[in-house]
Design a protein around this motif. Sequence first.
Motif, PDB file in Angstrom:
ATOM      1  N   VAL A 158       0.869  -1.278   0.074  1.00 26.23           N
ATOM      2  CA  VAL A 158      -0.041  -0.055   0.000  1.00 26.23           C
ATOM      3  C   VAL A 158       0.790   1.274  -0.064  1.00 26.23           C
ATOM      4  N   GLN A 159       0.655   2.233  -0.957  1.00 25.64           N
ATOM      5  CA  GLN A 159       1.392   3.372  -0.971  1.00 25.64           C
ATOM      6  C   GLN A 159       0.786   4.326  -0.086  1.00 25.64           C
ATOM      7  N   PRO A 160       1.307   5.288   0.635  1.00 25.29           N
ATOM      8  CA  PRO A 160       0.990   6.274   1.346  1.00 25.29           C
ATOM      9  C   PRO A 160       0.043   7.186   0.701  1.00 25.29           C
ATOM     10  N   GLY A 161      -1.166   7.387   1.423  1.00 28.60           N
ATOM     11  CA  GLY A 161      -2.157   8.141   0.973  1.00 28.60           C
ATOM     12  C   GLY A 161      -3.106   7.351  -0.158  1.00 28.60           C
ATOM     13  N   GLN A 162      -2.897   6.012  -0.299  1.00 30.91           N
ATOM     14  CA  GLN A 162      -3.751   5.456  -1.229  1.00 30.91           C
ATOM     15  C   GLN A 162      -5.076   4.975  -0.226  1.00 30.91           C
ATOM     16  N   THR A 163      -6.246   5.256  -1.055  1.00 32.43           N
ATOM     17  CA  THR A 163      -7.192   4.492  -0.536  1.00 32.43           C
ATOM     18  C   THR A 163      -7.895   3.589  -1.313  1.00 32.43           C
ATOM     19  N   PHE A 164      -8.627   2.365  -0.776  1.00 30.97           N
ATOM     20  CA  PHE A 164      -8.944   1.334  -1.501  1.00 30.97           C
ATOM     21  C   PHE A 164     -10.162   0.726  -0.838  1.00 30.97           C
ATOM     22  N   SER A 165     -10.949   0.207  -1.215  1.00 33.62           N
ATOM     23  CA  SER A 165     -12.082  -0.948  -0.736  1.00 33.62           C
ATOM     24  C   SER A 165     -11.631  -2.128  -0.194  1.00 33.62           C
ATOM     25  N   LEU A 166     -12.104  -2.266   1.085  1.00 27.04           N
ATOM     26  CA  LEU A 166     -11.970  -3.710   1.660  1.00 27.04           C
ATOM     27  C   LEU A 166     -13.141  -4.836   1.265  1.00 27.04           C
ATOM     28  N   ILE A 167     -14.435  -3.780   1.287  1.00 26.51           N
ATOM     29  CA  ILE A 167     -15.471  -4.734   1.147  1.00 26.51           C
ATOM     30  C   ILE A 167     -16.438  -3.433   1.043  1.00 26.51           C
ATOM     31  N   ARG A 168     -17.350  -3.518  -0.199  1.00 22.21           N
ATOM     32  CA  ARG A 168     -18.418  -2.806  -0.471  1.00 22.21           C
ATOM     33  C   ARG A 168     -19.491  -3.246  -1.441  1.00 22.21           C
ATOM     34  N   LYS A 169     -20.612  -2.506  -1.403  1.00 24.48           N
ATOM     35  CA  LYS A 169     -21.814  -2.935  -2.421  1.00 24.48           C
ATOM     36  C   LYS A 169     -21.993  -1.652  -3.088  1.00 24.48           C
ATOM     37  N   PRO A 170     -21.380  -1.744  -4.392  1.00 27.98           N
ATOM     38  CA  PRO A 170     -21.826  -0.741  -5.315  1.00 27.98           C
ATOM     39  C   PRO A 170     -23.062  -0.545  -5.735  1.00 27.98           C
ATOM     40  N   LEU A 171     -23.688   0.758  -6.265  1.00 24.54           N
ATOM     41  CA  LEU A 171     -24.935   0.583  -6.955  1.00 24.54           C
ATOM     42  C   LEU A 171     -24.816   0.056  -8.236  1.00 24.54           C
ATOM     43  N   ALA A 172     -25.991  -0.802  -8.665  1.00 27.22           N
ATOM     44  CA  ALA A 172     -26.111  -1.457  -9.923  1.00 27.22           C
ATOM     45  C   ALA A 172     -26.013  -0.685 -11.118  1.00 27.22           C
ATOM     46  N   SER A 173     -26.674   0.604 -10.943  1.00 27.38           N
ATOM     47  CA  SER A 173     -27.045   1.748 -11.764  1.00 27.38           C
ATOM     48  C   SER A 173     -25.742   2.530 -11.902  1.00 27.38           C
ATOM     49  N   ASN A 174     -24.539   2.693 -10.741  1.00 29.02           N
ATOM     50  CA  ASN A 174     -23.488   3.588 -10.842  1.00 29.02           C
ATOM     51  C   ASN A 174     -22.603   3.073  -9.946  1.00 29.02           C
ATOM     52  N   ARG A 175     -21.809   2.078 -10.641  1.00 31.25           N
ATOM     53  CA  ARG A 175     -20.697   1.368  -9.790  1.00 31.25           C
ATOM     54  C   ARG A 175     -19.548   2.271  -8.979  1.00 31.25           C
ATOM     55  N   ALA A 176     -19.694   3.553  -9.328  1.00 28.97           N
ATOM     56  CA  ALA A 176     -18.575   4.479  -8.684  1.00 28.97           C
ATOM     57  C   ALA A 176     -19.141   4.793  -7.393  1.00 28.97           C
ATOM     58  N   VAL A 177     -20.498   4.649  -6.919  1.00 24.81           N
ATOM     59  CA  VAL A 177     -20.750   5.057  -5.772  1.00 24.81           C
ATOM     60  C   VAL A 177     -21.103   3.824  -5.034  1.00 24.81           C
ATOM     61  N   SER A 178     -21.489   4.004  -3.721  1.00 20.77           N
ATOM     62  CA  SER A 178     -21.948   2.701  -2.761  1.00 20.77           C
ATOM     63  C   SER A 178     -22.997   2.828  -1.949  1.00 20.77           C
ATOM     64  N   CYS A 179     -23.653   1.497  -2.074  1.00 19.84           N
ATOM     65  CA  CYS A 179     -24.889   1.620  -0.828  1.00 19.84           C
ATOM     66  C   CYS A 179     -24.028   1.605   0.345  1.00 19.84           C
ATOM     67  N   TRP A 180     -23.077   0.873   0.372  1.00 23.60           N
ATOM     68  CA  TRP A 180     -22.260   1.000   1.638  1.00 23.60           C
ATOM     69  C   TRP A 180     -20.893   0.291   1.451  1.00 23.60           C
ATOM     70  N   GLY A 181     -19.879   0.932   2.254  1.00 30.59           N
ATOM     71  CA  GLY A 181     -18.444   0.257   1.776  1.00 30.59           C
ATOM     72  C   GLY A 181     -17.649   0.621   2.842  1.00 30.59           C
ATOM     73  N   TRP A 182     -16.673  -0.214   3.171  1.00 28.47           N
ATOM     74  CA  TRP A 182     -15.428  -0.022   4.347  1.00 28.47           C
ATOM     75  C   TRP A 182     -14.078   0.075   3.168  1.00 28.47           C
ATOM     76  N   PHE A 183     -13.499   1.233   3.535  1.00 28.14           N
ATOM     77  CA  PHE A 183     -12.505   1.585   2.714  1.00 28.14           C
ATOM     78  C   PHE A 183     -11.109   1.502   3.763  1.00 28.14           C
ATOM     79  N   HIS A 184     -10.074   1.500   3.058  1.00 27.05           N
ATOM     80  CA  HIS A 184      -8.705   1.628   3.757  1.00 27.05           C
ATOM     81  C   HIS A 184      -8.185   2.910   3.479  1.00 27.05           C
ATOM     82  N   PRO A 185      -7.599   3.566   4.336  1.00 28.15           N
ATOM     83  CA  PRO A 185      -7.593   3.592   5.703  1.00 28.15           C
ATOM     84  C   PRO A 185      -8.867   3.993   6.367  1.00 28.15           C
ATOM     85  N   ALA A 186      -9.394   3.340   7.374  1.00 26.25           N
ATOM     86  CA  ALA A 186     -10.455   3.807   8.345  1.00 26.25           C
ATOM     87  C   ALA A 186     -11.721   4.600   7.742  1.00 26.25           C
ATOM     88  N   THR A 187     -12.265   4.132   6.701  1.00 24.90           N
ATOM     89  CA  THR A 187     -13.526   4.990   6.301  1.00 24.90           C
ATOM     90  C   THR A 187     -14.373   4.039   5.976  1.00 24.90           C
TER      91      THR A 187
END
Length: 102
Positions: free
Chosen positions: A1-30
Amino acid sequence: VQPGQTFSLIRKPLASNRAVSCWGWFHPATLRFGANDFHSLALQETWEEVVAAESDTPTELTHEAVVVANGTAQFYRNGQTLGPALPIPRAITDCDGTTELG
């Protein structure tokens, strides 16, 4: 992991727009959630609620956890809390679709 990098650990994206989430847990601590509550409007990432603990990006392997209960989210790293429990501004709701890991 690079400093400042954010990525999803687990998420449920919207079927109609995968860029946004119903819910998601992201690293770091979001947590990001709630885009599904605006299904009748043009979806924008800014309509997701974001709850995040102040946290650096570790350079070694860590155990990350989040506990969501009683209107708060508490983030942990290696069994230690990452700051205080944070208030969740509204309920986290679910939607149809597939859950993604990573």
